[in-house]
Motif scaffolding. Sequence first.
Motif, short mmCIF file in Angstrom:
data_model
loop_
_atom_site.label_atom_id
_atom_site.label_comp_id
_atom_site.label_asym_id
_atom_site.label_seq_id
_atom_site.Cartn_x
_atom_site.Cartn_y
_atom_site.Cartn_z
N UNK A 292 0.85 -1.20 0.00
CA UNK A 292 0.00 0.00 0.00
C UNK A 292 0.89 1.25 0.00
N UNK A 293 0.46 2.26 -0.75
CA UNK A 293 1.25 3.50 -0.83
C UNK A 293 1.30 4.24 0.50
N UNK A 294 0.40 3.91 1.43
CA UNK A 294 0.51 4.47 2.78
C UNK A 294 1.79 3.96 3.45
N UNK A 295 2.04 2.66 3.34
CA UNK A 295 3.24 2.07 3.94
C UNK A 295 4.50 2.47 3.20
N UNK A 296 4.40 2.57 1.88
CA UNK A 296 5.58 2.84 1.06
C UNK A 296 5.98 4.31 1.05
N UNK A 297 4.99 5.20 0.96
CA UNK A 297 5.29 6.61 0.74
C UNK A 297 4.58 7.57 1.71
N UNK A 298 3.80 7.04 2.63
CA UNK A 298 3.03 7.91 3.51
C UNK A 298 1.88 8.59 2.79
N UNK A 299 1.38 7.95 1.72
CA UNK A 299 0.31 8.54 0.92
C UNK A 299 -1.04 8.11 1.48
N UNK A 300 -1.77 9.07 1.98
CA UNK A 300 -3.08 8.80 2.54
C UNK A 300 -3.62 10.03 3.24
#
Length: 269
Positions: free
Chosen positions: A11-19
């Motif tokens: 998930x881009x939350x885990x990978x990039x802090x996107x959320x």
Amino acid sequence: MTPISTISTNDRLALFGLGLFETLLITTRGALFDDLHWERMYRGAKILGLKMPDQQKWRLIIQDFVRQYSYSDPFALRITLSGGTPATNLPSQLLLHQRPIPYTPEQYSSGIKLHLLPYPRNEQSPLCNIKSTNYLENLLAKEEAVSNGCDEGVWLNTQGYLAEGTMSNLFFIKDKTLYTPALTSGCLPGTRRQIILDLARSKNIFTKEGFYTLNDLLSADEVFMTNSLMGLMPVRSLNGCSYRVSLPHSKDSIMRNLEHSYSNLIKEQ
């Protein structure tokens, strides 16, 4: 969309802090002003191209989560909307987490100490308008304030105008007028910011949203901060400059009058 307790490492939350995230105040009356929080997350989701539940589904998810707890004291509920990963058809997910309210009765009575942060808030950043999970700048700024013996930090923007706190919106009162930085100064459109402005106008308190300098703040009669958990929090000092903090329920204090109106508004929820 069903809330989860763990998230995919893709998930881009885990990978990039996107959320995105929202922090709601939960009382015995339920989630306060959940419509305002949903609206802000919805606006942010449109900007980021994320899908999220409609308002009715959002409310039911909150209610289902809150029912798990037996409580008499208010608590904080954080709702996170993850970025998912479109390339692998991984949808956005909702994560819910509860925690205690961090503020104390003594702070509401005596006020908190502010620290002027040594680096500016970038008012041109698109992150200023959304409640992004990419929150490291705020956390570092908060730590900077605490390391200097204060409770909260205050940013100026790149033009030298007042912006906001690390986790709160800024208000000050001068000559019976309520001032707060304009949204284009680099501050988040806080849910309580808008509520306080609406309350002030309903009480015929003159309000101004604009661009203000540090000197404007230093010469203020009263200063307070707002967010969803603290409500209205009086400020007693900023970098050695002291402010008047009126006694609770003081009738000659605009801040305390707004605090009283806000408390009554909560009781109506």
